[in-house]
Design an enzyme around this catalytic site. Structure first.
Site, mmCIF file in Angstrom:
data_model
loop_
_atom_site.group_PDB
_atom_site.id
_atom_site.type_symbol
_atom_site.label_atom_id
_atom_site.label_comp_id
_atom_site.label_asym_id
_atom_site.label_seq_id
_atom_site.Cartn_x
_atom_site.Cartn_y
_atom_site.Cartn_z
ATOM 1 C CD GLU A 76 15.429 8.219 59.131
ATOM 2 O OE1 GLU A 76 15.830 7.617 59.852
ATOM 3 O OE2 GLU A 76 15.979 9.116 58.600
ATOM 4 C CB CYS B 40 12.383 2.863 64.048
ATOM 5 S SG CYS B 40 11.907 4.433 64.341
HETATM 6 P P1 NAP Z 1 8.094 -2.363 55.321
HETATM 7 O O1 NAP Z 1 7.547 -3.806 55.225
HETATM 8 O O2 NAP Z 1 9.615 -2.228 54.508
HETATM 9 O O3 NAP Z 1 7.325 -1.412 54.592
HETATM 10 C C1 NAP Z 1 7.594 -0.030 54.569
HETATM 11 C C2 NAP Z 1 6.906 0.645 53.414
HETATM 12 O O4 NAP Z 1 7.347 0.273 52.335
HETATM 13 C C3 NAP Z 1 5.403 0.087 53.226
HETATM 14 O O5 NAP Z 1 4.531 1.661 53.049
HETATM 15 C C4 NAP Z 1 5.237 -0.824 52.118
HETATM 16 O O6 NAP Z 1 3.952 -0.680 51.729
HETATM 17 C C5 NAP Z 1 6.294 -0.141 51.404
HETATM 18 N N1 NAP Z 1 6.795 -1.274 50.298
HETATM 19 C C6 NAP Z 1 7.053 -2.389 50.537
HETATM 20 N N2 NAP Z 1 7.476 -2.869 49.206
HETATM 21 C C7 NAP Z 1 7.693 -1.887 48.479
HETATM 22 C C8 NAP Z 1 8.499 -1.988 47.254
HETATM 23 N N3 NAP Z 1 8.776 -2.956 46.594
HETATM 24 N N4 NAP Z 1 8.647 -0.718 46.835
HETATM 25 C C9 NAP Z 1 8.000 0.438 47.329
HETATM 26 N N5 NAP Z 1 7.485 0.369 48.653
HETATM 27 C C10 NAP Z 1 7.370 -0.770 49.251
HETATM 28 O O7 NAP Z 1 8.542 -2.043 56.572
HETATM 29 P P2 NAP Z 1 7.092 -1.970 57.854
HETATM 30 O O8 NAP Z 1 6.852 -3.481 58.117
HETATM 31 O O9 NAP Z 1 6.155 -1.048 57.266
HETATM 32 O O10 NAP Z 1 7.916 -1.474 59.085
HETATM 33 C C11 NAP Z 1 8.764 -1.842 60.066
HETATM 34 C C12 NAP Z 1 10.146 -1.765 59.719
HETATM 35 O O11 NAP Z 1 10.351 -0.271 59.549
HETATM 36 C C13 NAP Z 1 11.037 -1.918 60.865
HETATM 37 O O12 NAP Z 1 12.197 -2.695 60.363
HETATM 38 C C14 NAP Z 1 11.510 -0.702 61.491
HETATM 39 O O13 NAP Z 1 12.645 -0.615 62.243
HETATM 40 C C15 NAP Z 1 11.418 0.255 60.499
HETATM 41 N N6 NAP Z 1 11.201 1.843 60.846
HETATM 42 C C16 NAP Z 1 12.208 2.466 60.950
HETATM 43 C C17 NAP Z 1 11.974 3.917 61.194
HETATM 44 C C18 NAP Z 1 13.190 5.071 61.238
HETATM 45 O O14 NAP Z 1 12.785 5.975 61.403
HETATM 46 N N7 NAP Z 1 14.477 4.382 60.914
HETATM 47 C C19 NAP Z 1 10.800 4.098 61.741
HETATM 48 C C20 NAP Z 1 9.662 3.159 61.700
HETATM 49 C C21 NAP Z 1 9.970 1.967 61.420
HETATM 50 P P3 NAP Z 1 3.147 -1.886 52.297
HETATM 51 O O15 NAP Z 1 2.685 -1.668 53.567
HETATM 52 O O16 NAP Z 1 1.950 -1.547 51.337
HETATM 53 O O17 NAP Z 1 3.443 -3.221 51.789
#
Ligand code: NAP
Length: 515
Positions: free
Chosen positions: A257, A296
């Site tokens: 997602e 999102c």
């Molecule tokens: P993110 O930076 O991609 O992080 C998401 C998750 O991935 C966090 O738990 C993060 O951990 C982890 N992570 C980061 N690098 C990783 C790696 N190399 N390997 C495995 N896991 C890793 O996203 P975010 O800033 O938290 O969230 C915002 C984004 O999420 C927005 O773009 C939004 O559109 C999207 N979103 C989508 C949905 C949907 O249902 N489609 C829902 C909510 C949000 P850390 O926090 O420890 O870095």
């Protein structure tokens, strides 16, 4: 130093071995708690979840697991007030916005607890009718769905620490699959507390629900071929996950997602002040300000007929001007903070990019912060941008600014509008506003292929509709293309991800013996 939150893995609560990462109050800038996952024995912890948690869950029937979800629900309800306090402190959200996450989680869990009653009192599901493979009927194929034997790893985004856990955990646990959740670090506290309350209440088998807070290092390496991985977050992290060996080599089933540049579209034939016009204005303003636009599913692009551009701009700006922005603890405040300084910087940078191809119709900087220090608080007011050349403003269709920001654009005719919506390259949701049922239906079908959900607001549903950005557990959530290509929820459809489908080819007598 603040309290170090423990991880739940291998049937016990265990502290990481490092100093930990501090979680901050995004309004006051104070340190709240710390998280750390350094030094955890992930392979052993994952094995415990699979072997102890998975076996215990699979020994239960769907209905028994439904009762288990109900017990977990009662635990969450009993601690609801504490969750709101954590959300105010760690996410900087006003009460209504915290409720979107916390009550959304509770409602989703209760929906799956209820849905269990419609499942058989059995340990596997039959998929469709038997197919005859022999002319005399002595050999048939029956498709069965059995729970996956591995675990479900959830890697979640920062914006829904409560709902993001339970919208995935409810269908996983109902399916009989143990869960390891790794919340986003910035807001991990609420997820950790919910897991702690449910685990400590003893309503789930040991190993069924686990939480790892802090860095993600090693999590994907600990996956095995029969595990499943559900990721929610940015497209950039999703790309890293897709290329990991567990997914690329071992075929770990993965659901993504990701981000999305969702649209709202006012169909032709409306006048300023019509029911559809007003519904669009109300919904766009709501979507921009709820959770400070950190959803999102939030509306990022707004398409209106060319002659209505100015009227919509005026009506929307007037609504946004009324938003009181600041410290969520203040009674007067309706919109709280972004989640962190990193988010604040990302939103400011994204806004600068969009401003290079748009004009500012309502400037978020005009909002004075209530009861908050602008030098410390991660807060911005809502900004409405306008792009008169919708075709030429490529950045508006490509860039998701994850904050209270949307761009208004004019279109010539319906075909042009649908083509512009499609420039999002696959989105979670689009919403349509109008009163011509046939035109709304045709536009909904045209957009269905590129969206996980099409939300249609006609005057008779103006009060009852559930909101463009609200994800209802009964409806599908996810979207094709840049939205990640995933599918979640949709009632019992969610169970598919946590089951394997197989054909059992046998005589009718053997098939009858399956149970
Ligand atoms: P993110 O930076 O991609 O992080 C998401 C998750 O991935 C966090 O738990 C993060 O951990 C982890 N992570 C980061 N690098 C990783 C790696 N190399 N390997 C495995 N896991 C890793 O996203 P975010 O800033 O938290 O969230 C915002 C984004 O999420 C927005 O773009 C939004 O559109 C999207 N979103 C989508 C949905 C949907 O249902 N489609 C829902 C909510 C949000 P850390 O926090 O420890 O870095």
């Amino acid at each position: 130093m603040s309290e170090l939150l423990h991880n739940c893995l291998g049937g016990r609560w265990v502290a990481g071995r490092g100093a930990g990462t501090a979680l901050l109050d995004p309004v006051l800038g104070t340190e709240l708690v710390r998280v750390d996952a350094a030094g955890l024995d992930l392979p052993a912890g994952f094995a415990y979840a699979r072997d102890r948690g998975g076996a215990a869950l699979r020994a239960l029937t769907y209905r028994q697991r439904g009762a288990m979800l109900r017990a977990a629900l009662e635990v969450l309800q009993a601690h609801r007030d504490a969750y709101f306090e954590i959300a105010t402190a760690n996410s900087g959200t006003v009460k209504n916005d915290s409720a979107v996450d916390i009550d959304g989680a509770i409602y989703t869990l209760s929906t799956y607890a209820k849905l269990a009653a419609s499942l058989p009192d059995a340990r596997f599901l039959v998929d469709g009718e038997d197919a005859s493979l022999a002319k005399d009927g002595t050999f048939l194929a029956r498709h069965v769905q059995t729970p996956v034997r591995g675990l479900a790893l959830f890697i979640n985004a920062f914006n829904f620490p409560a709902w993001g856990l339970w919208e995935k955990a409810a269908p996983a646990l109902l399916s009989g699959v143990p869960v390891v959740v790794k919340p986003a670090t910035a807001t991990a506290w609420l997820t950790q507390r919910m897991v702690k309350d449910v685990v400590d209440a003893g309503v789930l088998p040991p190993g069924a629900l686990n939480v790892v807070c802090g860095r993600s290092a090693g999590l994907l390496d600990a996956l095995q071929p029969m595990d499943v991985l559900s990721f929610t977050g940015s497209a950039a992290t999703a790309a890293t996950i897709r290329s990991h060996a567990a997914v690329a080599r071992d075929s770990v089933r993965v659901n993504i997602e990701a981000d999305s540049v969702n649209a709202a579209l006012l169909l032709p034939g409306e006048a300023p002040g019509s029911a559809a016009f007003d519904a669009l204005v109300k919904e766009v303003a709501r979507e921009m300000t709820v959770k400070s636009g950190q959803k999102c599913t939030a509306i990022r692009r707004v398409f209106v007929p060319e002659p209505l551009f100015d009227a919509v701009a005026e009506a929307l700006s007037a609504r946004l001007a009324k938003a009181t922005v600041g410290n969520p603890r203040s009674e007067a405040v309706r919109m709280g903070a972004l989640v962190s300084r990193a988010q604040l910087t990302a939103v400011r940078e994204g806004l600068a990019t969009l401003k290079s191809v748009t004009k500012v119709l309502h400037d978020g900087d005009r909002h004075a912060l209530v009861d908050a220090d602008p030098a410390v608080a991660c807060i911005v007011g809502p900004t409405l941008l306008g792009a008169c050349d919708a075709d030429g403003a490529a950045q508006v269709h490509d860039l998701e600014v994850f904050g209270p920001v949307a761009t208004l654009m004019p279109y010539r005719d319906t075909a042009h509008a649908l083509q512009l919506v499609g420039r999002g390259q696959g989105s979670l949701v689009a919403s349509l506003y109008g009163c011509d049922h046939a035109a709304l239906g045709a536009a909904a079908l045209a957009l269905a292929e590129g969206h996980g959900r099409v939300h249609v607001v006609s005057p008779e549903a103006a009060v009852s509709h559930t909101g463009h950005g609200n994800v209802m557990p009964q409806s599908l959530h996810g979207g094709p293309g840049r939205a990640g290509g995933g599918e979640e929820l949709g009632g019992l459809r969610a169970l598919n991800f946590y089951h394997r489908r197989a054909a059992v080819q046998a005589s009718p007598a053997v098939l009858a013996a399956l149970g």
